[in-house]
Design a protein around this motif. Structure first.
Motif, short mmCIF file in Angstrom:
data_model
loop_
_atom_site.label_atom_id
_atom_site.label_comp_id
_atom_site.label_asym_id
_atom_site.label_seq_id
_atom_site.Cartn_x
_atom_site.Cartn_y
_atom_site.Cartn_z
N TYR A 1 82.27 50.80 111.59
CA TYR A 1 81.32 51.15 110.54
C TYR A 1 82.08 51.33 109.23
N MET A 2 81.60 50.70 108.17
CA MET A 2 82.37 50.63 106.93
C MET A 2 81.77 51.41 105.76
N GLY A 3 80.78 52.25 106.06
CA GLY A 3 80.09 52.96 105.00
C GLY A 3 80.99 53.78 104.10
N SER A 4 82.00 54.42 104.68
CA SER A 4 82.88 55.27 103.89
C SER A 4 83.98 54.48 103.19
N GLU A 5 84.14 53.20 103.55
CA GLU A 5 85.21 52.37 103.00
C GLU A 5 84.76 51.49 101.84
N ILE A 6 83.57 50.93 101.95
CA ILE A 6 83.19 49.90 100.98
C ILE A 6 82.90 50.47 99.60
N VAL A 7 82.77 51.78 99.49
CA VAL A 7 82.61 52.38 98.16
C VAL A 7 83.83 52.12 97.29
N ASN A 8 84.93 51.71 97.91
CA ASN A 8 86.17 51.44 97.17
C ASN A 8 86.30 49.98 96.74
N ILE A 9 85.33 49.16 97.08
CA ILE A 9 85.37 47.75 96.67
C ILE A 9 84.81 47.64 95.25
N GLU A 10 85.64 47.23 94.32
CA GLU A 10 85.26 47.21 92.91
C GLU A 10 84.87 45.83 92.40
N VAL A 11 85.20 44.76 93.14
CA VAL A 11 84.89 43.42 92.64
C VAL A 11 83.38 43.21 92.61
N PRO A 12 82.89 42.42 91.65
CA PRO A 12 81.45 42.10 91.62
C PRO A 12 81.03 41.47 92.94
N THR A 13 79.94 41.99 93.49
CA THR A 13 79.49 41.55 94.82
C THR A 13 78.03 41.13 94.76
N LEU A 14 77.75 39.97 95.31
CA LEU A 14 76.39 39.45 95.40
C LEU A 14 75.90 39.61 96.84
N LEU A 15 74.71 40.18 96.99
CA LEU A 15 74.07 40.32 98.30
C LEU A 15 72.85 39.41 98.31
N ILE A 16 72.86 38.42 99.20
CA ILE A 16 71.70 37.52 99.37
C ILE A 16 71.17 37.76 100.77
N TRP A 17 69.93 38.21 100.88
CA TRP A 17 69.42 38.66 102.17
C TRP A 17 68.08 38.04 102.49
N GLY A 18 67.90 37.67 103.75
CA GLY A 18 66.60 37.23 104.21
C GLY A 18 65.67 38.42 104.35
N LEU A 19 64.49 38.32 103.77
CA LEU A 19 63.53 39.41 103.84
C LEU A 19 63.01 39.62 105.26
N ASN A 20 63.20 38.61 106.10
CA ASN A 20 62.73 38.67 107.49
C ASN A 20 63.89 38.67 108.48
N ASP A 21 65.02 39.20 108.05
CA ASP A 21 66.22 39.28 108.89
C ASP A 21 66.00 40.33 109.97
N ASN A 22 66.02 39.90 111.23
CA ASN A 22 65.85 40.83 112.36
C ASN A 22 67.16 41.47 112.80
N ILE A 23 68.28 40.87 112.45
CA ILE A 23 69.58 41.31 112.96
C ILE A 23 70.22 42.34 112.03
N THR A 24 70.23 42.04 110.74
CA THR A 24 70.62 43.04 109.73
C THR A 24 69.43 43.17 108.79
N PRO A 25 68.48 44.04 109.12
CA PRO A 25 67.21 44.11 108.39
C PRO A 25 67.38 44.47 106.91
N PRO A 26 66.33 44.29 106.11
CA PRO A 26 66.42 44.57 104.68
C PRO A 26 66.95 45.95 104.33
N ARG A 27 66.67 46.95 105.13
CA ARG A 27 67.20 48.29 104.83
C ARG A 27 68.73 48.30 104.83
#
Length: 257
Positions: free
Chosen positions: A182-208
């Motif tokens: 689980y990377m929740g406490s780690e990724i706050v340290n990523i400073e590079v610009p990041t693009l998130l492209i997500w399927g609105l109907n993703d069953n595996i990693t849902p929109p939340r």
């Protein structure tokens, strides 16, 4: 599109085009064909590189997400790559996150689509019906919004993989490793610009999950694609490429100025 798979120094990879490096990292059941539309669209302006991750094969790298990140580091070192745009789908996104944290000086921009690292309805519990073609067909179909994307060729490929005991055991080890990391406490340290492209109907990693990534990554922007599941670059390639192109143009032009 036919890809020439290069085999050098123990690495298998595809490389197309010239320009800024766009490094593509596939997921657990990923293949070069997953990124066919990305390669076709971007290789006229970018140097698109896809290493074949050692998911199904024996490797000196451990059967874990940390092992895959080490593999990426060794591949990047072998190719002498710098100032990369790293794009990862699913497990490839998870690997890209670990790599970016370990080697921030190598990554100019980060792109995640359906990435694990926070949550996923995964494969770590096993494949109780892996000998059943209908079960595999159902699980592959679960990945996409449109069942037409789950072609017989794709189902056959996954079925063959899961009926190889060595490949199945290695997949399970890597999947369990990803679920534990689980990377929740780690990724706050990523400073590079990041693009998130997500399927609105993703069953595996849902929109939340996408919203959680957007909240935790300090320099990110999130785009959803409707009628789209876990692999947006396969299911909605035109929209995916349009969103990605705008992001790259914006940030690379800003760097050039």
């Amino acid at each position: 599109m036919d890809f020439e798979i290069k085999n050098e120094q123990g690495f298998q990879y595809v490389e197309q085009g010239q320009g800024p490096v766009l490094l593509l990292l596939h997921g657990l059941f990923g293949a070069l064909s997953n990124f066919e539309e990305v390669i076709d669209y971007f290789s006229d302006k970018y140097r698109v590189i896809i290493p074949l991750m050692p998911i199904y094969t024996k490797s000196k790298h451990g059967a874990s997400v940390d092992g895959l990140s080490e593999f990426v580091h060794n591949f990047v070192t072998f190719k002498g790559l710098d100032d990369m745009i790293v794009l990862g789908n699913s497990l490839g996104g998870h690997t890209g996150l670990i790599y970016t944290l370990a080697h921030p000086q190598k990554v100019k921009l980060l792109v995640l689509t359906g990435s694990s690292g926070l949550y996923e309805t995964g494969l770590g519990s096993g494949f109780p019906k892996r000998s059943s073609y209908e079960y595999i067909q159902e699980r592959v179909g679960y990945t996409f919004y449109s069942q037409e994307t789950a072609t017989k060729e794709l189902v056959d490929e996954v079925f063959d993989i899961l009926n190889d005991n060595f490949k199945t055991l290695r997949i399970l080890r890597i999947a369990r490793s990803a679920q534990r990391h689980y990377m929740g406490s780690e990724i706050v340290n990523i400073e590079v610009p990041t693009l998130l492209i997500w399927g609105l109907n993703d069953n595996i990693t849902p929109p939340r999950v996408a919203h959680e990534f957007a909240k935790l990554l300090p320099n990110s922007e999130l785009h959803f694609i409707d009628k789209c599941g876990h692999a947006a670059m396969m299911e909605q390639p035109a929209l995916f490429n349009e969103i990605l192109a705008k992001f790259l143009d914006k940030h690379l032009q800003a760097v050039a100025q």
